[in-house]
Design a protein around this motif. Structure first.
Motif, PDB file in Angstrom:
ATOM      1  N   ASN A 119      -5.831   1.417  -8.225  1.00  0.00           N
ATOM      2  CA  ASN A 119      -5.384   2.840  -8.386  1.00  0.00           C
ATOM      3  C   ASN A 119      -6.501   3.775  -7.703  1.00  0.00           C
ATOM      4  OD1 ASN A 119      -3.236   2.030  -9.792  1.00  0.00           O
ATOM      5  ND2 ASN A 119      -4.011   2.844 -11.833  1.00  0.00           N
ATOM      6  N   ILE A 120      -5.808   4.233  -6.564  1.00  0.00           N
ATOM      7  CA  ILE A 120      -6.665   5.213  -6.103  1.00  0.00           C
ATOM      8  C   ILE A 120      -6.670   6.717  -6.716  1.00  0.00           C
ATOM      9  CG2 ILE A 120      -7.342   6.464  -3.599  1.00  0.00           C
ATOM     10  CD1 ILE A 120      -7.656   3.632  -3.603  1.00  0.00           C
ATOM     11  N   SER A 133      -9.839   1.216 -10.696  1.00  0.00           N
ATOM     12  CA  SER A 133      -9.617   2.588  -9.891  1.00  0.00           C
ATOM     13  C   SER A 133     -10.718   2.810  -9.013  1.00  0.00           C
ATOM     14  CB  SER A 133      -9.346   3.728 -11.042  1.00  0.00           C
ATOM     15  OG  SER A 133     -10.494   3.708 -11.887  1.00  0.00           O
ATOM     16  N   ILE A 163      -6.125   7.757   3.805  1.00  0.00           N
ATOM     17  CA  ILE A 163      -6.620   6.647   3.195  1.00  0.00           C
ATOM     18  C   ILE A 163      -5.699   5.362   3.216  1.00  0.00           C
ATOM     19  CG2 ILE A 163      -7.673   5.863   0.894  1.00  0.00           C
ATOM     20  CD1 ILE A 163      -8.606   8.779   0.354  1.00  0.00           C
ATOM     21  N   GLY A 164      -4.484   5.614   2.871  1.00  0.00           N
ATOM     22  CA  GLY A 164      -3.500   4.323   2.865  1.00  0.00           C
ATOM     23  C   GLY A 164      -3.561   3.659   4.254  1.00  0.00           C
ATOM     24  N   ILE A 223      -1.669  -1.406  -4.036  1.00  0.00           N
ATOM     25  CA  ILE A 223      -2.755  -0.216  -3.895  1.00  0.00           C
ATOM     26  C   ILE A 223      -1.833   1.006  -4.114  1.00  0.00           C
ATOM     27  CG2 ILE A 223      -4.518   1.039  -2.311  1.00  0.00           C
ATOM     28  CD1 ILE A 223      -5.040  -2.086  -2.868  1.00  0.00           C
ATOM     29  N   ASN A 224      -2.093   1.704  -5.391  1.00  0.00           N
ATOM     30  CA  ASN A 224      -1.536   2.683  -5.741  1.00  0.00           C
ATOM     31  C   ASN A 224      -2.206   3.806  -4.971  1.00  0.00           C
ATOM     32  OD1 ASN A 224       0.877   2.088  -7.427  1.00  0.00           O
ATOM     33  ND2 ASN A 224      -0.637   1.400  -8.833  1.00  0.00           N
ATOM     34  N   ASN A 225      -1.900   4.310  -3.813  1.00  0.00           N
ATOM     35  CA  ASN A 225      -2.641   5.434  -3.274  1.00  0.00           C
ATOM     36  C   ASN A 225      -1.846   6.700  -3.074  1.00  0.00           C
ATOM     37  OD1 ASN A 225      -4.603   6.264  -0.961  1.00  0.00           O
ATOM     38  ND2 ASN A 225      -2.735   6.269   0.010  1.00  0.00           N
ATOM     39  N   ILE A 249      -6.611   1.556   4.865  1.00  0.00           N
ATOM     40  CA  ILE A 249      -6.633   0.310   3.764  1.00  0.00           C
ATOM     41  C   ILE A 249      -5.587  -0.702   4.589  1.00  0.00           C
ATOM     42  CG2 ILE A 249      -5.909  -0.511   1.670  1.00  0.00           C
ATOM     43  CD1 ILE A 249      -6.697   2.175   0.314  1.00  0.00           C
ATOM     44  N   VAL A 261       0.825  -1.278  -0.128  1.00  0.00           N
ATOM     45  CA  VAL A 261       0.001  -0.018  -0.091  1.00  0.00           C
ATOM     46  C   VAL A 261       0.794   1.184  -0.096  1.00  0.00           C
ATOM     47  CG1 VAL A 261      -1.955   1.419   1.193  1.00  0.00           C
ATOM     48  CG2 VAL A 261      -1.674  -1.180   1.305  1.00  0.00           C
ATOM     49  N   VAL A 313     -12.216  -0.354  -1.327  1.00  0.00           N
ATOM     50  CA  VAL A 313     -11.033  -1.270  -1.933  1.00  0.00           C
ATOM     51  C   VAL A 313     -11.239  -2.703  -1.333  1.00  0.00           C
ATOM     52  CG1 VAL A 313      -8.531  -1.376  -1.685  1.00  0.00           C
ATOM     53  CG2 VAL A 313      -9.662   0.962  -1.698  1.00  0.00           C
TER      54      VAL A 313
END
Length: 245
Positions: A133-134, A176, A15-16, A82-84, A19, A8, A213
């Motif tokens: 992708n966030i 996304s 948010i990260g 998770i691209n946050n 998650i 993450v 997510v």
């Protein structure tokens, strides 16, 4: 999520962090990647042995390679990415400096591309997986004063669609997520007026994005290349939100 191994990004807070916490609660192992060392270390320590922190500059290829290697060494092949990680700069297109535009797009978009590029071999070794992708509601519409941010968030949406096509044969789903106003350190200075006119007239919580997510990763097994919106109805047609930003 037992047996899932996740990275993450931007995971130290907001948010990260939500998650990362939810994934650990659901049985996953998690590598929290961020440039915020003390906050990331504290979060990982509080989550126990199934979470670890790794210093990650998402714009640096060497940093990505090291983090993926560390995640594999600790927990095995990476099955969830998770691209946050993201930053925001408010400025008009006319007034924004080129270096500022590049910085925003480098972190928000290039960093996600680099993460995908680096992690794909590990996802294959895992036998497939999920990438999220966030993005943002700024990846679905325009916002005055947020040219670089909006461009990057639309890019994340397109990157997810392309990756979904390229990685389907490997058993990798890519989607996304598009949050609206979420109460995080990034939005701490924004007033309540930003949510006026939304059907759900409040800020969202990071945990509400984390729940979406989790659904994508664990339940939405027939979904790839698509958008999931968590915005209190902000994109239903309200003009107030767009006017305020």
């Amino acid at each position: 999520m037992t047996g899932q191994n996740a990275i993450v990004t931007g995971g130290a807070r907001g948010i990260g962090a939500a998650i990362a916490r939810r994934f650990v609660e659901e049985g996953a192992t998690v590598t929290i990647g961020d440039v915020l060392g003390p906050e990331g270390e504290e979060l990982a320590a509080g989550l126990g042995e199934t979470a670890r922190f790794a210093l990650l500059d998402v714009t640096d290829a060497g940093s990505w390679s090291a983090v993926v290697a560390q995640a594999e060494e600790a927990y095995g092949p990476v099955s969830v990415l998770i691209n946050n990680a993201g930053i925001l700069q408010i400025d008009s297109i006319e007034e924004q400096e080129p270096a500022s535009f590049r910085r925003v797009t480098d972190v928000n978009l290039y960093g996600a591309w680099l993460g995908l590029h680096t992690t794909i071999p590990s996802l294959r070794r895992a036998g497939g997986g999920v990438v999220v992708n966030i993005s943002s509601t700024a990846g679905l519409m325009g916002y005055a004063g947020l040219g670089a941010y909006t461009a990057s968030k639309w890019g994340l949406r397109g990157l997810a669609k392309t990756a979904a096509l390229e990685l389907a044969a490997d058993g990798v789903r890519v989607c996304s997520v598009h949050p609206g106003p979420i109460r995080t350190p990034m939005t701490a200075e924004m007033g309540e007026e930003i949510v006026v006119g939304q059907p759900i007239a409040r800020y969202g919580a990071p945990e509400e994005v984390a729940a979406m997510v989790l659904f994508i990763v664990a339940e939405a097994t027939y979904s790839t290349g698509c958008e999931f919106v968590v915005d209190g109805g902000a994109t239903t047609g309200s003009t107030l939100l767009g006017d305020e930003t």
